[in-house]
Scaffold this active site. Structure first.
Site, PDB file in Angstrom:
ATOM      1  N   THR A 126       1.080  -1.496   0.381  1.00 19.01           N
ATOM      2  CA  THR A 126      -0.308  -0.505   0.140  1.00 19.01           C
ATOM      3  C   THR A 126       0.929   1.253  -0.361  1.00 19.01           C
ATOM      4  O   THR A 126       1.918   1.004   0.577  1.00 19.01           O
ATOM      5  CB  THR A 126      -0.771  -0.059   1.193  1.00 19.01           C
ATOM      6  OG1 THR A 126      -1.879   1.318   1.553  1.00 19.01           O
ATOM      7  CG2 THR A 126      -0.156  -0.528   2.478  1.00 19.01           C
ATOM      8  N   TYR A 150      -1.748   0.209  10.610  1.00 16.25           N
ATOM      9  CA  TYR A 150      -1.811  -0.654   9.356  1.00 16.25           C
ATOM     10  C   TYR A 150      -1.024   0.015   8.302  1.00 16.25           C
ATOM     11  O   TYR A 150      -0.129  -1.694   7.527  1.00 16.25           O
ATOM     12  CB  TYR A 150      -3.426   0.565   8.285  1.00 16.25           C
ATOM     13  CG  TYR A 150      -3.244  -0.097   6.623  1.00 16.25           C
ATOM     14  CD1 TYR A 150      -3.558  -1.380   6.703  1.00 16.25           C
ATOM     15  CD2 TYR A 150      -3.400   0.431   5.900  1.00 16.25           C
ATOM     16  CE1 TYR A 150      -3.753  -1.694   4.847  1.00 16.25           C
ATOM     17  CE2 TYR A 150      -3.676   0.058   4.565  1.00 16.25           C
ATOM     18  CZ  TYR A 150      -3.395  -0.797   4.060  1.00 16.25           C
ATOM     19  OH  TYR A 150      -3.727  -1.447   3.161  1.00 16.25           O
TER      20      TYR A 150
END
Ligand code: UDP
Length: 336
Positions: A126, A150
Protein backbone atom coordinates in the site's frame (compact mmCIF):
# COMPACT_ATOMS: atom_id res chain seq x y z
CA UNK A 1 10.10 -28.41 -5.79
CA UNK A 2 9.73 -27.30 -9.38
CA UNK A 3 6.17 -27.84 -10.41
CA UNK A 4 5.16 -28.71 -13.92
CA UNK A 5 2.66 -26.44 -15.60
CA UNK A 6 -1.01 -27.23 -15.93
CA UNK A 7 -2.16 -29.06 -19.07
CA UNK A 8 -2.94 -25.75 -20.79
CA UNK A 9 0.65 -24.60 -20.18
CA UNK A 10 -0.43 -22.03 -17.59
CA UNK A 11 0.79 -21.63 -14.06
CA UNK A 12 -1.19 -22.43 -10.92
CA UNK A 13 -1.73 -19.50 -8.60
CA UNK A 14 -2.71 -19.73 -4.93
CA UNK A 15 -4.56 -16.59 -3.88
CA UNK A 16 -5.11 -15.68 -0.24
CA UNK A 17 -8.01 -13.27 0.19
CA UNK A 18 -9.35 -14.09 -3.28
CA UNK A 19 -12.92 -13.59 -2.05
CA UNK A 20 -12.29 -9.95 -1.10
CA UNK A 21 -12.64 -6.81 -3.19
CA UNK A 22 -9.24 -6.63 -4.91
CA UNK A 23 -8.47 -10.36 -4.66
CA UNK A 24 -11.70 -11.29 -6.44
CA UNK A 25 -10.91 -8.98 -9.37
CA UNK A 26 -7.48 -10.60 -9.65
CA UNK A 27 -9.00 -14.10 -9.51
CA UNK A 28 -11.34 -13.02 -12.30
CA UNK A 29 -8.41 -11.78 -14.41
CA UNK A 30 -6.35 -14.91 -13.73
CA UNK A 31 -9.26 -17.18 -14.64
CA UNK A 32 -10.00 -15.25 -17.82
CA UNK A 33 -6.33 -15.54 -18.80
CA UNK A 34 -6.45 -19.32 -18.33
CA UNK A 35 -4.53 -19.69 -15.09
CA UNK A 36 -5.52 -22.32 -12.58
CA UNK A 37 -6.53 -20.58 -9.37
CA UNK A 38 -7.21 -21.64 -5.82
CA UNK A 39 -8.55 -19.08 -3.37
CA UNK A 40 -7.84 -19.41 0.33
CA UNK A 41 -10.07 -17.12 2.38
CA UNK A 42 -11.68 -17.17 5.82
CA UNK A 43 -14.66 -15.19 4.47
CA UNK A 44 -14.35 -12.68 7.32
CA UNK A 45 -14.97 -9.88 4.85
CA UNK A 46 -14.91 -11.73 1.55
CA UNK A 47 -17.80 -13.49 -0.13
CA UNK A 48 -18.15 -16.91 -1.69
CA UNK A 49 -20.04 -15.45 -4.68
CA UNK A 50 -17.11 -13.17 -5.48
CA UNK A 51 -14.83 -16.05 -6.46
CA UNK A 52 -15.56 -16.36 -10.17
CA UNK A 53 -12.85 -18.89 -11.05
CA UNK A 54 -11.16 -21.92 -9.57
CA UNK A 55 -11.97 -23.38 -6.19
CA UNK A 56 -12.37 -21.77 -2.80
CA UNK A 57 -10.73 -23.27 0.25
CA UNK A 58 -12.23 -21.79 3.40
CA UNK A 59 -9.54 -21.37 6.02
CA UNK A 60 -7.66 -18.93 8.17
CA UNK A 61 -4.10 -17.79 7.60
CA UNK A 62 -3.45 -18.37 11.27
CA UNK A 63 -4.21 -22.08 10.80
CA UNK A 64 -0.99 -23.43 9.35
CA UNK A 65 -2.23 -26.98 9.04
CA UNK A 66 -5.19 -25.97 6.93
CA UNK A 67 -3.09 -23.50 4.94
CA UNK A 68 -0.38 -26.01 4.20
CA UNK A 69 -2.76 -28.73 3.13
CA UNK A 70 -4.64 -26.33 0.84
CA UNK A 71 -1.39 -25.23 -0.76
CA UNK A 72 0.47 -28.52 -0.90
CA UNK A 73 -2.24 -30.34 -2.71
CA UNK A 74 -2.61 -27.51 -5.25
CA UNK A 75 1.16 -27.32 -5.91
CA UNK A 76 1.21 -23.66 -6.99
CA UNK A 77 3.87 -21.90 -9.03
CA UNK A 78 3.09 -18.63 -7.32
CA UNK A 79 1.27 -17.25 -4.30
CA UNK A 80 -0.59 -13.94 -4.35
CA UNK A 81 -1.30 -12.62 -0.88
CA UNK A 82 -4.28 -10.29 -0.44
CA UNK A 83 -5.82 -11.46 2.84
CA UNK A 84 -5.40 -8.57 5.28
CA UNK A 85 -7.24 -5.95 7.28
CA UNK A 86 -7.41 -2.55 5.62
CA UNK A 87 -9.07 0.06 7.84
CA UNK A 88 -6.57 2.73 8.80
CA UNK A 89 -8.66 4.21 11.63
CA UNK A 90 -9.34 0.80 13.14
CA UNK A 91 -5.63 -0.03 12.98
CA UNK A 92 -4.96 2.95 15.23
CA UNK A 93 -7.37 1.77 17.92
CA UNK A 94 -6.68 -1.98 17.51
CA UNK A 95 -3.03 -2.20 16.42
CA UNK A 96 -2.43 -5.77 17.56
CA UNK A 97 -5.28 -7.00 15.39
CA UNK A 98 -3.43 -5.52 12.42
CA UNK A 99 0.03 -6.77 13.34
CA UNK A 100 -1.40 -10.22 14.01
CA UNK A 101 -3.14 -10.60 10.69
CA UNK A 102 -1.11 -8.42 8.35
CA UNK A 103 2.34 -9.25 9.68
CA UNK A 104 2.32 -12.39 11.84
CA UNK A 105 -0.02 -14.28 9.54
CA UNK A 106 2.04 -13.19 6.54
CA UNK A 107 5.05 -14.69 8.31
CA UNK A 108 3.07 -17.92 8.78
CA UNK A 109 2.27 -17.93 5.10
CA UNK A 110 5.90 -17.33 4.14
CA UNK A 111 7.05 -20.19 6.34
CA UNK A 112 4.63 -22.52 4.59
CA UNK A 113 5.73 -21.14 1.21
CA UNK A 114 9.32 -21.91 2.19
CA UNK A 115 8.50 -25.39 3.44
CA UNK A 116 6.86 -26.18 0.12
CA UNK A 117 9.63 -24.61 -1.95
CA UNK A 118 7.34 -22.14 -3.72
CA UNK A 119 9.48 -19.58 -5.51
CA UNK A 120 7.21 -16.73 -6.50
CA UNK A 121 5.24 -14.41 -4.25
CA UNK A 122 3.19 -11.31 -5.02
CA UNK A 123 2.19 -9.13 -2.11
CA UNK A 124 -0.58 -6.54 -1.75
CA UNK A 125 1.16 -3.56 -0.28
CA UNK A 126 0.00 0.00 0.00
CA UNK A 127 1.00 3.61 -0.48
CA UNK A 128 0.43 3.87 3.29
CA UNK A 129 3.98 2.50 3.73
CA UNK A 130 5.27 5.95 2.69
CA UNK A 131 3.40 7.89 5.38
CA UNK A 132 3.67 11.58 4.51
CA UNK A 133 6.03 11.53 1.52
CA UNK A 134 8.21 14.58 1.04
CA UNK A 135 8.30 14.34 -2.73
CA UNK A 136 5.27 14.03 -4.98
CA UNK A 137 4.85 12.04 -7.15
CA UNK A 138 6.28 9.50 -4.75
CA UNK A 139 8.91 7.08 -6.07
CA UNK A 140 9.53 3.56 -4.81
CA UNK A 141 12.91 4.64 -3.44
CA UNK A 142 11.29 7.13 -1.05
CA UNK A 143 11.87 6.30 2.62
CA UNK A 144 9.17 4.28 4.34
CA UNK A 145 7.73 6.17 7.31
CA UNK A 146 4.28 4.71 7.85
CA UNK A 147 2.20 6.80 10.22
CA UNK A 148 -0.36 4.24 11.32
CA UNK A 149 -0.31 0.55 12.30
CA UNK A 150 -1.95 -0.45 9.01
CA UNK A 151 0.90 1.04 6.96
CA UNK A 152 3.48 -0.26 9.44
CA UNK A 153 2.05 -3.79 9.34
CA UNK A 154 2.42 -3.81 5.55
CA UNK A 155 5.88 -2.21 5.61
CA UNK A 156 7.02 -4.93 8.02
CA UNK A 157 5.82 -7.62 5.67
CA UNK A 158 7.67 -5.95 2.81
CA UNK A 159 10.77 -6.13 4.97
CA UNK A 160 10.20 -9.84 5.65
CA UNK A 161 9.96 -10.41 1.91
CA UNK A 162 13.08 -8.40 1.13
CA UNK A 163 15.11 -10.25 3.77
CA UNK A 164 13.81 -13.63 2.69
CA UNK A 165 14.61 -13.06 -0.97
CA UNK A 166 18.05 -11.73 -0.05
CA UNK A 167 18.76 -14.89 1.92
CA UNK A 168 17.33 -17.28 -0.63
CA UNK A 169 18.15 -17.29 -4.34
CA UNK A 170 15.16 -19.51 -5.04
CA UNK A 171 12.64 -17.03 -3.68
CA UNK A 172 11.47 -14.00 -5.59
CA UNK A 173 8.75 -11.51 -4.74
CA UNK A 174 6.99 -8.42 -5.94
CA UNK A 175 5.30 -5.98 -3.58
CA UNK A 176 2.68 -3.85 -5.30
CA UNK A 177 2.00 -0.60 -3.48
CA UNK A 178 -1.59 0.29 -4.20
CA UNK A 179 -2.75 3.87 -4.28
CA UNK A 180 -6.53 4.56 -4.09
CA UNK A 181 -8.27 1.55 -5.57
CA UNK A 182 -11.86 2.00 -6.74
CA UNK A 183 -14.36 0.91 -9.38
CA UNK A 184 -15.87 -2.48 -10.08
CA UNK A 185 -16.25 -5.19 -12.68
CA UNK A 186 -17.93 -3.50 -15.69
CA UNK A 187 -20.11 -6.58 -16.13
CA UNK A 188 -21.47 -6.03 -12.62
CA UNK A 189 -20.49 -9.43 -11.22
CA UNK A 190 -18.22 -8.25 -8.40
CA UNK A 191 -17.34 -5.05 -6.56
CA UNK A 192 -16.69 -3.62 -3.14
CA UNK A 193 -19.19 -4.75 -0.56
CA UNK A 194 -17.80 -4.03 2.89
CA UNK A 195 -20.07 -2.95 5.63
CA UNK A 196 -18.96 0.42 7.05
CA UNK A 197 -16.83 1.32 4.04
CA UNK A 198 -15.01 4.56 4.77
CA UNK A 199 -13.45 5.28 1.37
CA UNK A 200 -14.39 8.46 -0.41
CA UNK A 201 -15.92 7.10 -3.62
CA UNK A 202 -17.93 4.45 -1.80
CA UNK A 203 -19.15 6.95 0.81
CA UNK A 204 -20.12 9.42 -1.92
CA UNK A 205 -22.11 6.76 -3.80
CA UNK A 206 -23.80 5.53 -0.64
CA UNK A 207 -24.75 9.11 0.09
CA UNK A 208 -26.19 9.48 -3.41
CA UNK A 209 -28.13 6.30 -2.73
CA UNK A 210 -29.58 7.76 0.44
CA UNK A 211 -27.71 5.63 2.98
CA UNK A 212 -26.16 8.74 4.54
CA UNK A 213 -27.65 12.21 4.91
CA UNK A 214 -24.52 13.93 3.68
CA UNK A 215 -20.91 13.42 2.72
CA UNK A 216 -18.28 15.05 4.89
CA UNK A 217 -15.24 16.65 3.30
CA UNK A 218 -12.40 16.02 5.72
CA UNK A 219 -10.35 19.21 5.54
CA UNK A 220 -10.69 22.18 3.19
CA UNK A 221 -7.58 24.07 4.27
CA UNK A 222 -4.87 21.91 2.73
CA UNK A 223 -2.19 23.48 0.57
CA UNK A 224 -3.79 22.23 -2.65
CA UNK A 225 -5.58 24.18 -5.41
CA UNK A 226 -9.06 23.74 -3.90
CA UNK A 227 -7.98 23.10 -0.31
CA UNK A 228 -8.95 19.40 -0.28
CA UNK A 229 -6.71 16.33 -0.41
CA UNK A 230 -5.56 14.86 -3.70
CA UNK A 231 -5.36 11.12 -4.36
CA UNK A 232 -4.38 8.88 -7.26
CA UNK A 233 -7.47 6.73 -7.98
CA UNK A 234 -6.83 3.50 -9.90
CA UNK A 235 -9.46 1.19 -11.37
CA UNK A 236 -9.43 -2.24 -9.75
CA UNK A 237 -9.20 -4.00 -13.14
CA UNK A 238 -6.03 -2.07 -14.02
CA UNK A 239 -4.67 -3.11 -10.65
CA UNK A 240 -5.63 -6.71 -11.39
CA UNK A 241 -3.75 -6.47 -14.70
CA UNK A 242 -0.69 -5.25 -12.79
CA UNK A 243 -0.80 -8.52 -10.82
CA UNK A 244 -0.85 -10.58 -14.01
CA UNK A 245 2.06 -8.55 -15.37
CA UNK A 246 3.92 -9.16 -12.10
CA UNK A 247 3.23 -12.88 -12.31
CA UNK A 248 4.54 -13.11 -15.89
CA UNK A 249 7.52 -11.06 -14.88
CA UNK A 250 8.40 -13.35 -11.97
CA UNK A 251 7.76 -16.53 -13.94
CA UNK A 252 10.03 -15.13 -16.64
CA UNK A 253 12.78 -14.71 -14.02
CA UNK A 254 12.35 -10.97 -13.54
CA UNK A 255 14.09 -9.51 -10.54
CA UNK A 256 11.88 -9.08 -7.49
CA UNK A 257 11.10 -5.54 -6.50
CA UNK A 258 8.51 -3.06 -5.26
CA UNK A 259 6.24 -1.16 -7.61
CA UNK A 260 3.77 1.66 -7.20
CA UNK A 261 0.32 1.04 -8.64
CA UNK A 262 -1.34 4.30 -9.54
CA UNK A 263 -1.82 6.39 -12.65
CA UNK A 264 0.58 9.17 -11.73
CA UNK A 265 -1.96 11.96 -11.37
CA UNK A 266 -4.65 12.75 -8.86
CA UNK A 267 -8.03 14.29 -8.12
CA UNK A 268 -9.12 16.37 -5.17
CA UNK A 269 -11.97 15.39 -2.86
CA UNK A 270 -14.10 18.13 -4.43
CA UNK A 271 -13.36 16.85 -7.93
CA UNK A 272 -14.37 13.34 -6.94
CA UNK A 273 -17.61 14.69 -5.49
CA UNK A 274 -18.40 16.53 -8.73
CA UNK A 275 -17.85 13.37 -10.77
CA UNK A 276 -19.96 11.33 -8.33
CA UNK A 277 -22.80 13.87 -8.62
CA UNK A 278 -22.59 13.81 -12.39
CA UNK A 279 -22.49 10.01 -12.69
CA UNK A 280 -25.32 9.41 -10.20
CA UNK A 281 -27.41 12.39 -11.25
CA UNK A 282 -27.94 13.09 -7.53
CA UNK A 283 -26.93 16.43 -6.11
CA UNK A 284 -26.24 14.90 -2.69
CA UNK A 285 -25.40 17.25 0.19
CA UNK A 286 -21.85 17.70 1.43
CA UNK A 287 -20.53 19.34 4.59
CA UNK A 288 -17.10 20.74 5.22
CA UNK A 289 -15.56 19.03 8.24
CA UNK A 290 -12.21 19.16 10.07
CA UNK A 291 -9.19 17.31 8.75
CA UNK A 292 -9.06 13.57 9.37
CA UNK A 293 -5.99 12.56 11.37
CA UNK A 294 -3.15 11.13 9.35
CA UNK A 295 -4.23 12.24 5.87
CA UNK A 296 -1.33 13.40 3.68
CA UNK A 297 -2.41 16.41 1.57
CA UNK A 298 -1.32 14.81 -1.72
CA UNK A 299 -0.61 11.17 -2.48
CA UNK A 300 0.19 10.53 -6.11
CA UNK A 301 2.30 7.70 -7.50
CA UNK A 302 5.28 7.96 -9.74
CA UNK A 303 4.15 4.97 -11.82
CA UNK A 304 7.06 5.03 -14.25
CA UNK A 305 8.76 1.96 -12.83
CA UNK A 306 5.93 -0.53 -13.35
CA UNK A 307 5.17 0.93 -16.79
CA UNK A 308 8.82 0.62 -17.88
CA UNK A 309 9.67 -2.68 -16.25
CA UNK A 310 6.57 -4.68 -17.03
CA UNK A 311 5.07 -2.72 -19.87
CA UNK A 312 1.94 -2.23 -17.77
CA UNK A 313 -0.42 0.02 -19.69
CA UNK A 314 -3.51 1.18 -17.80
CA UNK A 315 -6.78 0.90 -19.68
CA UNK A 316 -9.20 2.69 -17.38
CA UNK A 317 -7.44 5.91 -16.43
CA UNK A 318 -10.69 7.87 -16.36
CA UNK A 319 -12.28 8.94 -13.08
CA UNK A 320 -15.74 9.00 -14.60
CA UNK A 321 -15.40 5.38 -15.72
CA UNK A 322 -14.11 4.39 -12.29
CA UNK A 323 -17.03 6.06 -10.52
CA UNK A 324 -19.57 4.77 -13.04
CA UNK A 325 -18.54 1.12 -12.63
CA UNK A 326 -18.56 1.59 -8.83
CA UNK A 327 -22.03 3.17 -9.04
CA UNK A 328 -23.46 0.41 -11.22
CA UNK A 329 -22.20 -2.08 -8.68
CA UNK A 330 -23.34 -0.07 -5.65
CA UNK A 331 -26.87 0.13 -7.04
CA UNK A 332 -27.13 -3.66 -7.05
CA UNK A 333 -26.42 -3.81 -3.30
CA UNK A 334 -29.37 -3.64 -0.94
CA UNK A 335 -29.76 -0.25 0.71
CA UNK A 336 -28.70 -0.42 4.36
N1 UDP B 1 -12.53 11.67 2.51
C1 UDP B 1 -13.51 12.61 2.76
N2 UDP B 1 -14.74 12.18 3.16
C2 UDP B 1 -15.04 10.87 3.34
C3 UDP B 1 -14.02 9.90 3.06
C4 UDP B 1 -12.77 10.35 2.67
O1 UDP B 1 -13.29 13.82 2.63
O2 UDP B 1 -16.16 10.53 3.73
C5 UDP B 1 -11.20 12.12 2.04
C6 UDP B 1 -10.06 11.68 2.95
O3 UDP B 1 -9.87 12.59 4.00
C7 UDP B 1 -8.90 11.67 1.95
C8 UDP B 1 -9.55 11.28 0.63
O4 UDP B 1 -10.95 11.52 0.79
O5 UDP B 1 -8.39 12.97 1.80
C9 UDP B 1 -9.38 9.80 0.30
O6 UDP B 1 -9.71 9.04 1.44
P1 UDP B 1 -10.00 7.49 1.41
O7 UDP B 1 -10.44 7.09 2.79
O8 UDP B 1 -10.91 7.18 0.27
O9 UDP B 1 -8.59 6.84 1.04
P2 UDP B 1 -7.14 7.01 1.71
O10 UDP B 1 -6.43 8.01 0.85
O11 UDP B 1 -7.29 7.43 3.12
O12 UDP B 1 -6.55 5.64 1.56
Amino acid sequence: MISSLSPNGKARVFVTGGAGYIGSHVVKALGEAGYEVRTYDNLSSGNRWAVLHGDLFTGDLGDRISLKSAMEDFDPHAVMHFAAYIEVAESVTRPLKYYRNNTVNALNLLEVVQELGIRNFIFSSTAAVYGMPEEIPVREEAPLFPINPYGASKAMTERLLADLSEANDDFNYIALRYFNVAGADPQGRIGQSYENATHLITRALKTAKGEFDLLQIFGTDYDTPDGTCIRDYIHVDDLAAAHLSSLNYLLGNGIGDRFNCGYGHGYSVREVIEVARKVTGVDFPVAEAPRRAGDPPILVADSGKIRRTMNWIPRFDDLEYIVRTAWEWERTLPKK
